[in-house]
Structure formats: structure tokens, C-alpha cells
Write a protein that holds these residues in place. Structure first.
Motif, mmCIF file in Angstrom:
data_model
loop_
_atom_site.group_PDB
_atom_site.id
_atom_site.type_symbol
_atom_site.label_atom_id
_atom_site.label_comp_id
_atom_site.label_asym_id
_atom_site.label_seq_id
_atom_site.Cartn_x
_atom_site.Cartn_y
_atom_site.Cartn_z
ATOM 1 N N CYS A 1 -33.433 -15.428 94.655
ATOM 2 C CA CYS A 1 -32.733 -15.504 96.204
ATOM 3 C C CYS A 1 -33.706 -15.741 97.646
ATOM 4 C CB CYS A 1 -32.041 -14.752 96.000
ATOM 5 S SG CYS A 1 -30.974 -14.636 97.363
ATOM 6 N N SER B 1 -34.409 -15.535 101.159
ATOM 7 C CA SER B 1 -33.766 -15.057 101.964
ATOM 8 C C SER B 1 -34.272 -14.631 103.639
ATOM 9 C CB SER B 1 -33.248 -13.997 102.534
ATOM 10 O OG SER B 1 -33.742 -12.519 101.928
ATOM 11 N N HIS B 2 -34.598 -14.987 105.025
ATOM 12 C CA HIS B 2 -34.472 -14.701 106.495
ATOM 13 C C HIS B 2 -36.793 -15.636 106.133
ATOM 14 C CE1 HIS B 2 -33.139 -10.849 105.502
ATOM 15 N NE2 HIS B 2 -33.751 -10.218 106.905
ATOM 16 N N TYR C 1 -40.796 -16.565 103.811
ATOM 17 C CA TYR C 1 -39.726 -15.540 103.793
ATOM 18 C C TYR C 1 -39.241 -14.895 103.198
ATOM 19 C CZ TYR C 1 -40.652 -19.233 99.770
ATOM 20 O OH TYR C 1 -41.152 -19.494 98.567
#
Lengths: 155, 111
Positions: free
Chosen positions: B50, B52-53, B67
Motif C-alpha cells: 500500500c 500513501s502520502h 511516499y
């Protein structure tokens, strides 16, 4: 149409070969200059860090620069400059295995670093590896990102 | 997706030949080392990845992506979740974005 003699063909072929080699050398030269410029950037950055010269980093890092830390957090240009003003004392700081690759107006520098940080009056040895990304911006190399990770001791 | 399916061909096409990857354990990996690892059928890949950011910055024909990557994998019979931060750098060559370097550092590990 005039037919070329064997000598003329040989001369023409030799001239084309010389021009091809000269063109390759001309194309190759800027990459060598760029590599030298990045290596100089690294030397200047090390000297600036040692001297606490934050102006170097204000000038030579992109404003939206990012730094990936070995602790698993990202830092900004502002937080790096703030930390440089209050940095822990670093002893025996040395960089090795420096490699620079140039891709037109982008460049990557990788290196290993050994250093000792003063913690509670004692020296704590550390080793890390770093990848730095540069872009040519207004005719000079500016760092846009850096990322480090600590070398884990072998069990 | 390519890391989940061990798709070495994706990385073969989309990394420059002199690509470098800085890992969390403090070693550098080459493209051939990465491809060999991906093609190694004895190594089990992650079961979940996963991102994110994610932030993306463009500087003409250069791009930098940062990320947080969370990965679930099996290790010694246990499910292990790792979180790392990553910086990837790309250049646009002949209309195609190629990755020239990647560096990751571990943020935490939850058994």
C-alpha cells in the motif's frame, strides 16, 4: 558525375570516422564536466556542513527539497536548515564509494558515509548510504532530494 | 502491482540499466540484482503493498516521487507488516518515464 578514386574514397571514409569520433568526444565531455560539478557540490556541502554554513544549503537545495531519513521520516529544506543550526557534534566524518551518473539535466550521486556522533560524552559510530538527486536549474546543479539509510551491523 | 506479482519484465523495461536502489539495510542494489531477486522462485513476495502520502514533483524532464510504503509479507511462518519511506527519481527519455534511482528506509516493523 565524377567517380571517386580509391584514394578519395579512403580519405572520405577516414574523414567521416574522425568527425564521428570527434562528435562522440564532444558529446561525452559535458557529462564529465557535470560529474565533476556534482563531485565539487558534494565537497562544498561537506565543508559547509562542517562549518555550519547554512547559506550553502539555502542556495543549493530546491525550495521543495525532500530528505528521507534513516529513521523513516521525511524532512523539508526548512527542517534541515533548522537542524543544521543545532546539529550534534559529528566526529571523523568520511565519505567513500562516491558514484555520479548524469542523465541530461538530471544526476544521481550515491555514496557511503562513516561518522561518529557525540552522545552523552561518548562517540557512537554510524555508517550510512545515501542517494542524492540533482537537476540542472538555471545553468547550475541544484539538489532536489536526498535519502539515507543506516548500514545494519552484520549479526 | 508489479512488485506483488514479481513482474521482472516491468522493472526490466522501466528502470535504466545503471539504476541504483538504496535499501533499508544500508546496501545498494543494481538493476540486475533486483531482477535476479524478482525471478527467484524460492523467494516469496509481499502479499499486500500500500502506498500513501504520495507527492510528485516535476523539474522539466525529471520527476521525484516520495511516499510511505506499507507491506505485508510472510517471514518464517509469521505475517509481518513493514512500513518504509521511499524516494524514487525518474527522467523522461524518448517520451517514456524511466526510473533512475530509488532509496528506501525502514520506518517501523509490526510482527
Amino acid at each position: 558525375m565524377k567517380t571517386l578514386t580509391r584514394f578519395q574514397w579512403s580519405s572520405t571514409a577516414a574523414l567521416i570516422a574522425v568527425l564521428a569520433i570527434a562528435t562522440m568526444a564532444w558529446r561525452h565531455a559535458p557529462a564529465e564536466e557535470d560529474r565533476a560539478a556534482i563531485l565539487q557540490w558534494e565537497r562544498d556541502a561537506a565543508a559547509a556542513k562542517h562549518a555550519g554554513d547554512v547559506a550553502f544549503f539555502e542556495k543549493n537545495l530546491m525550495d521543495d527539497w525532500t530528505g528521507g531519513l534513516s529513521s523513516g521520516a521525511f524532512e523539508t529544506k526548512q527542517s534541515l536548515i533548522a537542524s543544521l543550526r543545532h546539529a550534534d557534534a559529528i566526529e571523523k566524518d568520511s565519505v567513500s564509494s562516491v558514484a555520479v551518473r548524469v542523465y541530461g539535466d538530471a544526476a544521481i550521486a550515491t555514496y557511503s558515509r562513516s561518522y561518529e556522533v557525540v552522545v552523552d560524552g561518548g562517540l557512537l559510530p554510524n555508517e550510512s548510504i545515501t542517494t542524492e538527486s540533482f537537476v540542472r536549474w538555471d545553468g547550475r546543479w541544484i539538489q532536489v532530494a536526498a535519502h539515507s539509510s543506516i548500514v545494519k551491523p552484520t549479526p | 502491482m508489479a512488485s506483488l506479482s514479481h513482474d521482472a519484465d516491468f522493472y526490466s523495461q522501466n528502470l535504466v540499466d545503471d539504476w541504483s536502489g538504496g535499501s533499508s539495510d544500508g546496501s545498494f542494489q543494481t538493476k540486475s540484482m533486483l531482477l535476479r531477486e524478482l525471478r527467484d522462485s524460492t523467494k516469496r513476495g509481499p502479499t499486500m503493498v500500500c502506498h500513501s502520502h504520495m507527492t510528485l514533483r516535476f523539474f522539466d524532464l525529471t520527476a521525484v516521487v516520495t511516499y510511505i510504503r506499507t507491506t505485508d509479507s510472510h517471514r518464517d511462518g509469521n505475517c509481518v507488516q513493514t512500513t518504509a519511506i521511499e524516494t524514487d527519481t525518474f527522467v523522461k527519455t524518448n517520451g517514456h518515464w524511466l526510473q533512475i534511482a530509488s532509496h528506501t528506509s525502514s520506518a517501523s516493523r509490526r510482527p
